[in-house]
Design a protein around this motif. Structure first.
Motif, PDB file in Angstrom:
ATOM      1  N   ASP A 114       0.831  -1.207   0.000  1.00  0.00           N
ATOM      2  CA  ASP A 114       0.000   0.000   0.000  1.00  0.00           C
ATOM      3  C   ASP A 114       0.866   1.259   0.000  1.00  0.00           C
ATOM      4  N   PHE A 117       2.365   1.972  -3.403  1.00  0.00           N
ATOM      5  CA  PHE A 117       1.345   2.503  -4.311  1.00  0.00           C
ATOM      6  C   PHE A 117       1.052   3.968  -3.975  1.00  0.00           C
ATOM      7  N   LEU A 118       0.895   4.248  -2.691  1.00  0.00           N
ATOM      8  CA  LEU A 118       0.472   5.600  -2.276  1.00  0.00           C
ATOM      9  C   LEU A 118       1.549   6.663  -2.493  1.00  0.00           C
ATOM     10  N   ASN A 120       4.205   6.438  -4.772  1.00  0.00           N
ATOM     11  CA  ASN A 120       4.891   6.420  -6.061  1.00  0.00           C
ATOM     12  C   ASN A 120       3.874   6.620  -7.180  1.00  0.00           C
ATOM     13  N   SER A 121       3.977   7.761  -7.835  1.00  0.00           N
ATOM     14  CA  SER A 121       2.947   8.111  -8.818  1.00  0.00           C
ATOM     15  C   SER A 121       2.933   7.153 -10.004  1.00  0.00           C
ATOM     16  N   LYS A 122       4.035   6.441 -10.208  1.00  0.00           N
ATOM     17  CA  LYS A 122       4.103   5.562 -11.390  1.00  0.00           C
ATOM     18  C   LYS A 122       3.594   4.143 -11.141  1.00  0.00           C
ATOM     19  N   LEU A 123       3.369   3.796  -9.879  1.00  0.00           N
ATOM     20  CA  LEU A 123       2.984   2.415  -9.572  1.00  0.00           C
ATOM     21  C   LEU A 123       1.483   2.258  -9.417  1.00  0.00           C
ATOM     22  N   ILE A 125      -1.601  -0.600  -8.087  1.00  0.00           N
ATOM     23  CA  ILE A 125      -1.638  -1.561  -6.983  1.00  0.00           C
ATOM     24  C   ILE A 125      -1.209  -2.947  -7.432  1.00  0.00           C
ATOM     25  N   GLU A 126      -1.689  -3.369  -8.595  1.00  0.00           N
ATOM     26  CA  GLU A 126      -1.366  -4.725  -9.028  1.00  0.00           C
ATOM     27  C   GLU A 126       0.136  -4.909  -9.228  1.00  0.00           C
ATOM     28  N   THR A 187       0.392  16.446   0.261  1.00  0.00           N
ATOM     29  CA  THR A 187       0.477  15.025   0.605  1.00  0.00           C
ATOM     30  C   THR A 187      -0.899  14.390   0.478  1.00  0.00           C
ATOM     31  N   ASN A 188      -0.948  13.196  -0.088  1.00  0.00           N
ATOM     32  CA  ASN A 188      -2.260  12.558  -0.204  1.00  0.00           C
ATOM     33  C   ASN A 188      -2.675  11.930   1.127  1.00  0.00           C
ATOM     34  N   GLY A 190      -3.859   9.140   1.923  1.00  0.00           N
ATOM     35  CA  GLY A 190      -3.452   7.758   2.155  1.00  0.00           C
ATOM     36  C   GLY A 190      -2.063   7.701   2.767  1.00  0.00           C
ATOM     37  N   TYR A 194      -0.812   6.188   6.286  1.00  0.00           N
ATOM     38  CA  TYR A 194      -0.036   4.954   6.127  1.00  0.00           C
ATOM     39  C   TYR A 194       0.811   4.515   7.334  1.00  0.00           C
TER      40      TYR A 194
END
Lengths: 372, 372
Positions: A114, A117-118, A120-123, A125-126, A187-188, A190, A194
């Motif tokens: 999680d 994903f949260l 790194n803008s390039k990633l 979830i899968e 900051t988002n 999530g 986290y």
């Protein structure tokens, strides 16, 4: 000479001044006395402890106090699965395995899919979940005790993790998160939440056993802010503060900085084919001189040499041999090509075995994963 | 006369100026034209629509456009399980059931047990989960179509919900959360994250069906900020913005404010025994005069009368009869005691049946709950 550096859980850049990090983070140095105390229980010291590569801690004396009273600790470490595993990731896991073996304790390993994903803008979830699976194979390949090791994924174990993370989150104000991690308006939400997820494995075993069990976290020092927050919250929930052993970063194969999954040449990945791995070692950054003549005359500089650091961090467990190599380098008696050749042989040998064990790990992966 | 009021997802106090809320939130009024359009499909209008108790909306015309094109919507509503269910909670569920029946659509019902834990210092998780179970029985007792209704708990369904909530969270900056909810330095990091969990049911059906399906959310207007954020994020994830039908708050039985689970006398709970329920009605705040003589002479004030509002919101579906009662009150032809007696009979009759159905709901609860 010294460049600006930055050590946060999400960014490590520049030439790290570890003394300053220790002071800023407020952690303790692992001194000789503490090493002797560990040795009393383990008989010998792991090279990364002897060499001060794991150099800082929180409450390690307390962990040993409890251990001596018969109150065994458990180990907790983890990985942010943003890509394949490289040798720099394995580095703290070697110590973790050694600690598990020497103290015969449980290990809880968290895949923070999680987080990756949260942050790194390039990633997506899968992709992070895919890497969590790939990275778990490396954990297992290192030979952790299958009866005493459990691997969690924040996503796959969210039913358990989100439950307990909200207990933590309720005790963390935005103000604390902002001060600890430097969060701002951009900051988002999530990422702000986290850190609560990363706190969970520090007390989950206590929840499950119904009694307080000390937790020792071997980790690279950039993760300290998360555990600082966790240490603040745990007693408010009735649990022990987690203790930690904190390591340096294994330098990359290119000049400066730590190894980075985003710069493939800076690191040897466990999934690299042997030829690629060898090539990376052979073109690594060293502390050598411009010409053989000069090298013979002036000697090399092992302090800045990535090849030497690979020996020091992982590939030469024998202190006398490591010292001998360093001396030979300084005196110009050994050339960079020779060191590279030696290292590449050891890396290839290691990888060959590791990749075999990694394949076999696929068959037992399920036994390590926790089903919610 | 008019007091300060506050309408946020966590706090509703004072005499609410709904015109101001509509303006501040930027929602649309449900006008006659829109009511006629609904009626074209439903044949009749639900009393709460006819009486403008559900008075505002977002994108309801679009929902009907899509419906007319054969693209059916699904319904989504929920409950923050901080205590037992009272009649004020049932109020929007009656409309929701009517919408399900008239349009023959699915309903996804979310128990936001995490939210209640995170925002209420007095609640622990197990208590909110207990109330989620209790409240779910009330949902089922209302007779929602078991084949088309699913009830989620944020905790029990965290494996699915946390996964998708992080997708939402990644698109919400602290700045947006702060501006929307008024968060500050003291807000806990769980509450900051939480709105992402409330967004999930607005698109989960689209995820599961593999195609975009319109979502209509009947809810009390205080929840609009959550869905405003969701509407902002959904298109960024490739989903439709959720539409909504927004209701007023059913007044409490005591003077001023909405019903509150924390003030037991202000509301009739579905779990109240019949004697208690009757007693609450008989001692309710009315718009009556100080003496019978005065009442006969001046008449009562139904505008501020909680007993009248109970007829209007739930217990008198017949408009002509409601009007007749109001007229009789104004003209002093009916006394508060009579209205209370009438209401208490209806409440008791309703509760008696509801509690029977609530008991039976225990046997079918499992069919409504989603297993992750």
């Amino acid at each position: 000479m010294s460049k600006e550096f930055k050590v946060t859980p999400w960014e490590v850049t520049g030439d790290i001044d570890y003394d300053k990090v220790v002071k800023d983070f407020g952690v303790q140095i692992i001194d000789k006395k503490l090493l002797e105390r560990i040795k009393k229980h383990t008989g010998e010291l792991h090279p990364t402890l002897r060499r001060n590569l794991f150099f800082a801690h929180r409450d390690l004396n307390w962990i040993l106090d409890e251990y001596e009273k018969g109150n065994k600790f458990f180990l907790y470490t983890g990985r942010g699965p943003s890509g394949n595993t490289h040798l720099g990731h394995l580095f703290p896991w070697f110590l973790t395995k050694w600690l598990q073996d020497k103290f015969d304790v449980k290990l809880f390993f968290q895949m923070t899919d999680d987080e990756k994903f949260l942050t790194n803008s390039k990633l997506d979830i899968e992709t992070t979940k895919h890497f969590a699976y790939e990275n778990a194979l490396d954990v297992i390949a290192l030979g952790f005790n299958p009866k005493k090791t459990k691997i969690y994924s924040d996503y796959d174990n969210a039913k358990t993790f989100y439950y307990h993370a909200t207990r933590v989150a309720k005790k963390i104000t935005f103000s604390t998160a902002k001060a600890t991690f430097g969060f701002g308006n951009d900051t988002n939400v999530g990422q702000i939440f986290y850190t609560s997820m990363q706190a969970v494995p520090a007390f989950l075993e206590s929840v499950e056993q119904g009694k307080n069990i000390p937790c020792l976290i071997p980790h690279a020092i950039d993760q300290d802010p998360h555990f600082r927050v966790a240490r603040d919250v745990m007693p408010k929930l009735g649990y022990y503060k987690p203790a930690s052993v904190q390591g340096m970063f294994m330098p990359g194969l290119v000049e400066g900085g730590k190894m980075s999954a985003s710069k493939p040449d800076s690191a040897i990945f466990t999934t690299d084919d042997l030829k690629t791995a060898k090539k990376k070692v052979m073109s690594a950054f060293t502390g050598g001189q411009a010409s053989i003549e000069e090298q013979r005359k002036k000697g090399g500089n092992s302090e800045i040499c990535s090849v030497f650091s690979y020996f020091k961090f992982i590939f030469e467990e024998n202190d006398a041999k490591l010292e001998k190599r360093q001396k030979a380098c300084k005196e110009g008696k050994i050339l960079c090509g020779e060191c590279k050749k030696d290292l590449s042989e050891r890396v290839v040998k290691f990888l060959e075995k590791h990749q075999e064990k990694r394949e076999k790990a696929k068959d037992v992966l399920d036994k390590f994963l926790v089903k919610d």
